[in-house]
Design a protein around this motif. Structure first.
Motif, PDB file in Angstrom:
ATOM      1  N   LEU A 292     -10.108  -7.834  -1.387  1.00  0.00           N
ATOM      2  CA  LEU A 292      -9.933  -9.224  -0.954  1.00  0.00           C
ATOM      3  C   LEU A 292      -9.774  -9.315   0.564  1.00  0.00           C
ATOM      4  CD1 LEU A 292      -7.541 -10.598  -3.732  1.00  0.00           C
ATOM      5  CD2 LEU A 292      -9.998 -10.975  -3.481  1.00  0.00           C
ATOM      6  N   ALA A 293      -9.077  -8.350   1.160  1.00  0.00           N
ATOM      7  CA  ALA A 293      -8.925  -8.352   2.611  1.00  0.00           C
ATOM      8  C   ALA A 293     -10.264  -8.080   3.293  1.00  0.00           C
ATOM      9  CB  ALA A 293      -7.897  -7.298   3.031  1.00  0.00           C
ATOM     10  N   ARG A 294     -11.076  -7.234   2.691  1.00  0.00           N
ATOM     11  CA  ARG A 294     -12.399  -6.958   3.268  1.00  0.00           C
ATOM     12  C   ARG A 294     -13.268  -8.199   3.277  1.00  0.00           C
ATOM     13  NH1 ARG A 294     -16.256  -2.922   0.039  1.00  0.00           N
ATOM     14  NH2 ARG A 294     -16.152  -4.737  -1.347  1.00  0.00           N
ATOM     15  N   GLY A 295     -13.145  -9.007   2.230  1.00  0.00           N
ATOM     16  CA  GLY A 295     -13.936 -10.227   2.141  1.00  0.00           C
ATOM     17  C   GLY A 295     -13.329 -11.408   2.869  1.00  0.00           C
ATOM     18  N   GLY A 296     -12.141 -11.239   3.438  1.00  0.00           N
ATOM     19  CA  GLY A 296     -11.510 -12.321   4.180  1.00  0.00           C
ATOM     20  C   GLY A 296     -10.759 -13.312   3.315  1.00  0.00           C
ATOM     21  N   THR A 297     -10.618 -13.036   2.017  1.00  0.00           N
ATOM     22  CA  THR A 297      -9.893 -13.940   1.128  1.00  0.00           C
ATOM     23  C   THR A 297      -8.409 -13.973   1.461  1.00  0.00           C
ATOM     24  OG1 THR A 297     -11.496 -13.488  -0.632  1.00  0.00           O
ATOM     25  CG2 THR A 297      -9.404 -14.494  -1.288  1.00  0.00           C
ATOM     26  N   ILE A 298      -7.853 -12.814   1.807  1.00  0.00           N
ATOM     27  CA  ILE A 298      -6.459 -12.739   2.231  1.00  0.00           C
ATOM     28  C   ILE A 298      -6.416 -12.009   3.570  1.00  0.00           C
ATOM     29  CG2 ILE A 298      -5.539 -12.760  -0.122  1.00  0.00           C
ATOM     30  CD1 ILE A 298      -5.153  -9.755   0.067  1.00  0.00           C
ATOM     31  N   SER A 299      -5.315 -12.149   4.269  1.00  0.00           N
ATOM     32  CA  SER A 299      -5.191 -11.507   5.572  1.00  0.00           C
ATOM     33  C   SER A 299      -4.850 -10.030   5.422  1.00  0.00           C
ATOM     34  CB  SER A 299      -4.107 -12.200   6.396  1.00  0.00           C
ATOM     35  OG  SER A 299      -2.826 -11.994   5.801  1.00  0.00           O
ATOM     36  N   THR A 300      -5.064  -9.292   6.497  1.00  0.00           N
ATOM     37  CA  THR A 300      -4.721  -7.867   6.500  1.00  0.00           C
ATOM     38  C   THR A 300      -3.230  -7.658   6.287  1.00  0.00           C
ATOM     39  OG1 THR A 300      -6.568  -7.325   7.973  1.00  0.00           O
ATOM     40  CG2 THR A 300      -4.736  -5.771   7.901  1.00  0.00           C
ATOM     41  N   ALA A 301      -2.418  -8.520   6.898  1.00  0.00           N
ATOM     42  CA  ALA A 301      -0.962  -8.395   6.754  1.00  0.00           C
ATOM     43  C   ALA A 301      -0.524  -8.619   5.315  1.00  0.00           C
ATOM     44  CB  ALA A 301      -0.264  -9.392   7.682  1.00  0.00           C
ATOM     45  N   THR A 302      -1.133  -9.623   4.657  1.00  0.00           N
ATOM     46  CA  THR A 302      -0.774  -9.897   3.265  1.00  0.00           C
ATOM     47  C   THR A 302      -1.188  -8.747   2.363  1.00  0.00           C
ATOM     48  OG1 THR A 302      -1.011 -12.288   3.611  1.00  0.00           O
ATOM     49  CG2 THR A 302      -1.137 -11.480   1.336  1.00  0.00           C
ATOM     50  N   ALA A 303      -2.381  -8.221   2.592  1.00  0.00           N
ATOM     51  CA  ALA A 303      -2.846  -7.092   1.781  1.00  0.00           C
ATOM     52  C   ALA A 303      -1.951  -5.881   1.976  1.00  0.00           C
ATOM     53  CB  ALA A 303      -4.290  -6.752   2.140  1.00  0.00           C
ATOM     54  N   THR A 304      -1.582  -5.600   3.211  1.00  0.00           N
ATOM     55  CA  THR A 304      -0.721  -4.451   3.495  1.00  0.00           C
ATOM     56  C   THR A 304       0.628  -4.594   2.813  1.00  0.00           C
ATOM     57  OG1 THR A 304      -1.786  -4.120   5.649  1.00  0.00           O
ATOM     58  CG2 THR A 304       0.378  -3.118   5.325  1.00  0.00           C
ATOM     59  N   SER A 305       1.243  -5.744   2.970  1.00  0.00           N
ATOM     60  CA  SER A 305       2.556  -5.966   2.351  1.00  0.00           C
ATOM     61  C   SER A 305       2.467  -5.927   0.833  1.00  0.00           C
ATOM     62  CB  SER A 305       3.124  -7.309   2.810  1.00  0.00           C
ATOM     63  OG  SER A 305       3.348  -7.315   4.197  1.00  0.00           O
ATOM     64  N   GLY A 306       1.389  -6.476   0.277  1.00  0.00           N
ATOM     65  CA  GLY A 306       1.221  -6.461  -1.174  1.00  0.00           C
ATOM     66  C   GLY A 306       1.092  -5.049  -1.715  1.00  0.00           C
ATOM     67  N   ILE A 307       0.331  -4.214  -1.025  1.00  0.00           N
ATOM     68  CA  ILE A 307       0.166  -2.820  -1.460  1.00  0.00           C
ATOM     69  C   ILE A 307       1.479  -2.068  -1.371  1.00  0.00           C
ATOM     70  CG2 ILE A 307      -0.932  -0.619  -0.854  1.00  0.00           C
ATOM     71  CD1 ILE A 307      -3.405  -2.266   0.006  1.00  0.00           C
ATOM     72  N   VAL A 308       2.189  -2.241  -0.271  1.00  0.00           N
ATOM     73  CA  VAL A 308       3.473  -1.562  -0.104  1.00  0.00           C
ATOM     74  C   VAL A 308       4.481  -2.053  -1.130  1.00  0.00           C
ATOM     75  CG1 VAL A 308       5.421  -1.248   1.468  1.00  0.00           C
ATOM     76  CG2 VAL A 308       3.090  -1.125   2.342  1.00  0.00           C
ATOM     77  N   LEU A 309       4.471  -3.352  -1.412  1.00  0.00           N
ATOM     78  CA  LEU A 309       5.391  -3.898  -2.407  1.00  0.00           C
ATOM     79  C   LEU A 309       5.092  -3.334  -3.793  1.00  0.00           C
ATOM     80  CD1 LEU A 309       7.674  -5.852  -3.055  1.00  0.00           C
ATOM     81  CD2 LEU A 309       5.971  -7.674  -3.310  1.00  0.00           C
ATOM     82  N   ALA A 310       3.816  -3.270  -4.167  1.00  0.00           N
ATOM     83  CA  ALA A 310       3.438  -2.710  -5.472  1.00  0.00           C
ATOM     84  C   ALA A 310       3.845  -1.242  -5.569  1.00  0.00           C
ATOM     85  CB  ALA A 310       1.937  -2.863  -5.691  1.00  0.00           C
ATOM     86  N   ALA A 311       3.644  -0.487  -4.485  1.00  0.00           N
ATOM     87  CA  ALA A 311       4.033   0.920  -4.482  1.00  0.00           C
ATOM     88  C   ALA A 311       5.545   1.070  -4.609  1.00  0.00           C
ATOM     89  CB  ALA A 311       3.540   1.593  -3.203  1.00  0.00           C
ATOM     90  N   SER A 312       6.292   0.185  -3.977  1.00  0.00           N
ATOM     91  CA  SER A 312       7.754   0.229  -4.073  1.00  0.00           C
ATOM     92  C   SER A 312       8.215  -0.051  -5.502  1.00  0.00           C
ATOM     93  CB  SER A 312       8.371  -0.797  -3.114  1.00  0.00           C
ATOM     94  OG  SER A 312       7.972  -0.563  -1.785  1.00  0.00           O
ATOM     95  N   VAL A 313       7.616  -1.061  -6.119  1.00  0.00           N
ATOM     96  CA  VAL A 313       7.962  -1.388  -7.511  1.00  0.00           C
ATOM     97  C   VAL A 313       7.606  -0.234  -8.439  1.00  0.00           C
ATOM     98  CG1 VAL A 313       7.415  -2.919  -9.443  1.00  0.00           C
ATOM     99  CG2 VAL A 313       7.759  -3.874  -7.155  1.00  0.00           C
ATOM    100  N   ASN A 314       6.436   0.350  -8.232  1.00  0.00           N
ATOM    101  CA  ASN A 314       6.010   1.457  -9.085  1.00  0.00           C
ATOM    102  C   ASN A 314       6.929   2.661  -8.908  1.00  0.00           C
ATOM    103  OD1 ASN A 314       3.913   3.924  -9.688  1.00  0.00           O
ATOM    104  ND2 ASN A 314       3.427   2.078 -10.859  1.00  0.00           N
ATOM    105  N   THR A 315       7.412   2.878  -7.694  1.00  0.00           N
ATOM    106  CA  THR A 315       8.364   3.964  -7.457  1.00  0.00           C
ATOM    107  C   THR A 315       9.679   3.691  -8.175  1.00  0.00           C
ATOM    108  OG1 THR A 315       7.385   4.377  -5.277  1.00  0.00           O
ATOM    109  CG2 THR A 315       9.571   5.285  -5.682  1.00  0.00           C
ATOM    110  N   ALA A 316      10.110   2.437  -8.153  1.00  0.00           N
ATOM    111  CA  ALA A 316      11.336   2.071  -8.868  1.00  0.00           C
ATOM    112  C   ALA A 316      11.184   2.267 -10.371  1.00  0.00           C
ATOM    113  CB  ALA A 316      11.699   0.619  -8.556  1.00  0.00           C
TER     114      ALA A 316
END
Length: 410
Positions: free
Chosen positions: A350-374
């Motif tokens: 989605l970030a590659r296509g411009g649907t979401i911003s790079t910052a949103t994509a980065t935070s979303g990935i980090v948030l998902a990884a944090s939840v998965n670690t928990a």
């Protein structure tokens, strides 16, 4: 060609020399093509392609005829029906012709010539590798590979409106990609054996499935409390191995997102390593541990991931349009409870296509990884022992805290 013809011809001869020397070393008393014949074959192919390209088909037939005659004579005199040298001879001729065809052909000839020599030289390790693989699992993997290759070109590359704008060909390609990463870990795990040291168990288990490894280590600790420290280390290592997978997926799907994602991911890994070294400083005995991980390069697990990935992709597209970054983070949290690969690829796309911003994509990935670690922390508490849970919660809790802190400050 940018490369001078004489240089290309000498490169072709060099490829022939390398393959010929390997053949002569491998089977010195049972050859019809070795360190002298194969360079001549390669040079013949190079010169025909360079000066008489219209005669190349005739040259192919001529060389094939020589190979057939030599092969039949070898079988009749020695009884050896091995075709390796015959195939290597034909390939050497092809590589020679490629070397003088074009610059691209020259580069490919060098690459494939080197690979051919390596495959020929590593005969024993390759056969041992095949012998150690689980037949049933590999048959299942091959079936999925066949299905993947057949299905992919049949799927439409364009977006399908009634499926939420999904591109089914892209979805299937990502299914094969993620399953291939798991297959790599599974193959290495099979090669090193069922029972290996806790550090190797963690890395290989993390490549296949960090969640499955956490469940397995929790079971080991419950069965034998003396292994608690080792199982804790293996669980933490498997969980941290998830982060290089994330970086690889981001790099493949959206290289421009790699640099923004790199600092928080590396930070989480570094904190996890530092804290775990303190927590598990007394763990030194490297006894064998068994990780019950299965080959995920199979049809049904792949189809399940494909379905989940498609749902996540549609969900993130829909909620980002309706609710912006808040909606993306909500999907990331829910997705992270199950699998971090799907949301990583979805947000990268989605970030590659411009649907979401790079910052949103980065935070979303980090948030998902944090939840998965928990989630790994919850798994060891649920299926393991309290002692294992207390040790893991410190290391993985620190990793989770770093990830959530990054998202909160972004």
């Amino acid at each position: 060609m940018a490369v001078p013809l004489v240089v290309a011809v000498f490169i072709a001869l060099g490829i022939g020399v390398l393959i010929g020397i390997e053949r002569e070393w491998s089977d010195p008393g049972n050859l019809f093509a070795g360190s002298r014949t194969l360079p001549l074959i390669a040079g013949f192919g190079a010169l025909v392609q360079a000066f008489f390209p219209s005669l190349l088909p005739i040259a192919v037939v001529f060389v094939a005829g020589l190979v057939v005659v030599a092969y039949v004579a070898k079988v009749m005199t020695t009884g050896d029906i091995g075709m390796t040298t015959a195939v290597a001879t034909m390939l050497t001729f092809v590589y020679g012709a490629m070397a003088t065809h074009s610059d691209t052909g020259l580069r490919l000839a060098v690459v494939f010539g080197t690979v051919t020599m390596a495959l020929l030289a590593e005969k024993r390790p390759i056969h041992e590798f095949v012998a150690r693989l689980n037949e049933a699992e590999m048959r299942a993997s091959l079936k999925f590979l066949v299905v993947a290759l057949v299905v992919f070109p049949l799927l439409p590359p364009e977006r399908i409106a009634f499926l939420g704008g999904l591109r089914l060909q892209f979805v299937w390609l990502m299914v094969v990609f993620v399953s291939g990463i798991s297959l790599t870990g599974y193959v290495f795990a099979t090669l090193v054996g069922n029972e290996v040291g806790f550090e190797v168990t963690g890395v290989l288990g993390g490549l296949v499935s960090s969640t499955a490894t956490a469940v397995s280590m929790a079971g080991n600790a419950r069965r034998d409390p003396s292994l608690t420290g080792l199982c804790g280390v293996a669980t933490v290592i498997a969980s941290l191995t998830m982060f290089p997978r994330i970086l690889l997926e981001v790099l493949v799907v959206n290289p421009s997102l790699f640099v923004p994602v790199l600092p928080p991911v590396v930070g989480m890994v570094v904190v996890g390593v530092v804290v775990s070294r303190v927590v598990y400083s007394g763990v030194s005995e490297d006894v064998p541990l068994e990780a019950d991980v299965e080959n995920r390069f199979r049809l049904w697990p792949a189809l399940f991931f494909g379905l989940f990935f498609a749902v996540v992709l549609v969900a993130t597209t829909t909620v980002s349009a309706e609710f912006g970054a808040t909606g993306v983070y909500s999907v990331a949290i829910v997705s992270g409870l199950v699998d971090v690969n799907a949301i990583t690829i979805s947000l990268s796309n989605l970030a590659r296509g411009g649907t979401i911003s790079t910052a949103t994509a980065t935070s979303g990935i980090v948030l998902a990884a944090s939840v998965n670690t928990a989630v790994k922390i919850g798994i060891v508490w649920l299926f393991g022992t309290q002692r294992l849970g207390r040790s893991v919660v410190v290391s993985l809790g620190a990793v989770t805290a770093v990830g959530i802190g990054f998202v909160a400050l972004s």
